[in-house]
Design a protein around this motif. Structure first.
Motif, PDB file in Angstrom:
ATOM      1  N   PHE A 228       0.861  -1.075  -0.102  1.00  0.00           N
ATOM      2  CA  PHE A 228      -0.051   0.175   0.204  1.00  0.00           C
ATOM      3  C   PHE A 228       1.083   1.191  -0.118  1.00  0.00           C
ATOM      4  CE2 PHE A 228      -2.737  -3.444   1.072  1.00  0.00           C
ATOM      5  CZ  PHE A 228      -3.890  -2.945   0.938  1.00  0.00           C
ATOM      6  N   VAL A 229       0.859   2.163  -1.172  1.00  0.00           N
ATOM      7  CA  VAL A 229       1.774   2.922  -1.418  1.00  0.00           C
ATOM      8  C   VAL A 229       0.986   4.347  -1.465  1.00  0.00           C
ATOM      9  CG1 VAL A 229       3.439   1.658  -2.186  1.00  0.00           C
ATOM     10  CG2 VAL A 229       1.924   2.629  -3.846  1.00  0.00           C
ATOM     11  N   ALA A 230       1.778   5.468  -1.661  1.00  0.00           N
ATOM     12  CA  ALA A 230       0.993   6.661  -2.243  1.00  0.00           C
ATOM     13  C   ALA A 230       0.141   6.863  -2.909  1.00  0.00           C
ATOM     14  CB  ALA A 230       2.279   7.855  -2.225  1.00  0.00           C
ATOM     15  N   PRO A 231      -1.110   7.408  -2.854  1.00  0.00           N
ATOM     16  CA  PRO A 231      -1.777   7.822  -4.208  1.00  0.00           C
ATOM     17  C   PRO A 231      -1.080   8.374  -5.250  1.00  0.00           C
ATOM     18  CG  PRO A 231      -2.735   8.645  -2.155  1.00  0.00           C
ATOM     19  CD  PRO A 231      -1.298   8.254  -1.850  1.00  0.00           C
ATOM     20  N   GLY A 232      -1.415   8.007  -6.401  1.00  0.00           N
ATOM     21  CA  GLY A 232      -0.744   8.181  -7.782  1.00  0.00           C
ATOM     22  C   GLY A 232       0.471   7.458  -8.072  1.00  0.00           C
ATOM     23  N   ALA A 233       0.865   6.654  -7.220  1.00  0.00           N
ATOM     24  CA  ALA A 233       2.021   5.542  -7.410  1.00  0.00           C
ATOM     25  C   ALA A 233       1.871   4.696  -8.755  1.00  0.00           C
ATOM     26  CB  ALA A 233       2.519   4.949  -6.342  1.00  0.00           C
ATOM     27  N   ARG A 234       0.434   4.225  -8.972  1.00  0.00           N
ATOM     28  CA  ARG A 234       0.442   3.429 -10.198  1.00  0.00           C
ATOM     29  C   ARG A 234       0.757   4.215 -11.438  1.00  0.00           C
ATOM     30  NH1 ARG A 234      -5.756   2.812 -12.105  1.00  0.00           N
ATOM     31  NH2 ARG A 234      -5.265   5.079 -12.016  1.00  0.00           N
ATOM     32  N   ASP A 235       0.579   5.483 -11.504  1.00  0.00           N
ATOM     33  CA  ASP A 235       0.594   6.409 -12.416  1.00  0.00           C
ATOM     34  C   ASP A 235       2.009   6.515 -12.985  1.00  0.00           C
ATOM     35  OD1 ASP A 235      -2.205   6.017 -13.012  1.00  0.00           O
ATOM     36  OD2 ASP A 235      -2.416   8.035 -11.904  1.00  0.00           O
TER      37      ASP A 235
ATOM     38  N   LEU B 234       4.481   4.585 -11.735  1.00  0.00           N
ATOM     39  CA  LEU B 234       5.181   2.990 -11.894  1.00  0.00           C
ATOM     40  C   LEU B 234       5.975   2.949 -13.414  1.00  0.00           C
ATOM     41  CD1 LEU B 234       6.136   0.580 -10.322  1.00  0.00           C
ATOM     42  CD2 LEU B 234       4.118  -0.630 -11.017  1.00  0.00           C
ATOM     43  N   PRO B 235       5.119   2.980 -14.400  1.00  0.00           N
ATOM     44  CA  PRO B 235       5.849   2.904 -15.865  1.00  0.00           C
ATOM     45  C   PRO B 235       7.074   3.895 -15.794  1.00  0.00           C
ATOM     46  CG  PRO B 235       3.497   2.752 -16.234  1.00  0.00           C
ATOM     47  CD  PRO B 235       3.667   3.466 -14.486  1.00  0.00           C
ATOM     48  N   GLU B 236       7.107   4.955 -15.597  1.00  0.00           N
ATOM     49  CA  GLU B 236       8.173   5.799 -15.688  1.00  0.00           C
ATOM     50  C   GLU B 236       9.219   5.449 -15.005  1.00  0.00           C
ATOM     51  OE1 GLU B 236       9.491  10.412 -14.966  1.00  0.00           O
ATOM     52  OE2 GLU B 236       7.425   9.941 -15.141  1.00  0.00           O
ATOM     53  N   LEU B 237       9.042   4.789 -13.793  1.00  0.00           N
ATOM     54  CA  LEU B 237       9.851   4.531 -12.765  1.00  0.00           C
ATOM     55  C   LEU B 237      10.844   3.282 -13.221  1.00  0.00           C
ATOM     56  CD1 LEU B 237      11.779   4.459  -9.905  1.00  0.00           C
ATOM     57  CD2 LEU B 237       9.848   3.211  -9.222  1.00  0.00           C
ATOM     58  N   LEU B 238       9.983   2.282 -13.805  1.00  0.00           N
ATOM     59  CA  LEU B 238      10.391   1.115 -14.308  1.00  0.00           C
ATOM     60  C   LEU B 238      11.309   1.385 -15.422  1.00  0.00           C
ATOM     61  CD1 LEU B 238       7.416  -1.214 -13.913  1.00  0.00           C
ATOM     62  CD2 LEU B 238       9.383  -1.313 -12.523  1.00  0.00           C
ATOM     63  N   ASP B 239      10.877   2.412 -16.171  1.00  0.00           N
ATOM     64  CA  ASP B 239      11.712   2.816 -17.412  1.00  0.00           C
ATOM     65  C   ASP B 239      13.191   3.435 -17.052  1.00  0.00           C
ATOM     66  OD1 ASP B 239      10.095   1.981 -19.502  1.00  0.00           O
ATOM     67  OD2 ASP B 239       9.065   3.939 -19.776  1.00  0.00           O
TER      68      ASP B 239
END
Length: 138
Positions: free
Chosen positions: A90-97, A99-104
């Motif tokens: 359970f992480v901060a709101p907005g983390a889902r959006d 995530l792709p940039e972080l993985l890149d």
């Protein structure tokens, strides 16, 4: 398959358990629960938290490491077993959006890591009290 259908087998069942669970969430986390047409409790993601779900073994390993660092900056938030062989962070709101940039950025963008992220517009079944691996409020 809808997100809710994917979780259908993961929701605690007995009505008494559901009411107890709803009370626990309200008192412990101040998170609201939603009920589906069958009365099963769900947590809406995207306002109080997002959820990054990973394979259980990887989640347990990551949790041990994060706790082992002993530093507030990397201290994990709540972590629960969210289904068969899955851990939800359970992480901060907005983390889902984000995530792709972080993985890149990590050069992991094209790798299937078995991650699923839930945010605004999604909901997950409310994990039972016995499903929490880490609860910073405990």
């Amino acid at each position: 398959m809808s997100i809710n259908a994917a979780f259908a087998d993961r929701v605690p069942g007995a009505p008494g358990q559901q009411l107890e669970l709803e009370s626990w969430y309200a008192q412990r986390r101040r998170w609201r629960l939603e009920r589906d047409g069958h009365g099963a409790p769900w947590l809406p993601a995207g306002t109080d938290f997002d959820v990054v779900e990973v394979p259980e073994e990887a989640g347990r390993d990551a949790l041990r490491r994060l706790i082992g660092y002993g530093q507030a900056a990397v201290a994990p938030g709540p972590v629960a077993l969210t289904g068969a062989d899955r851990c939800g962070f359970f992480v901060a709101p907005g983390a889902r959006d984000d995530l792709p940039e972080l993985l890149d950025w990590l050069d992991w963008g094209g790798i299937d890591l078995g991650l699923h992220a839930y945010g605004a517009g999604d909901r997950i079944p409310a994990p039972g009290r016995d499903r929490w691996l880490h609860d910073p409020l405990a």
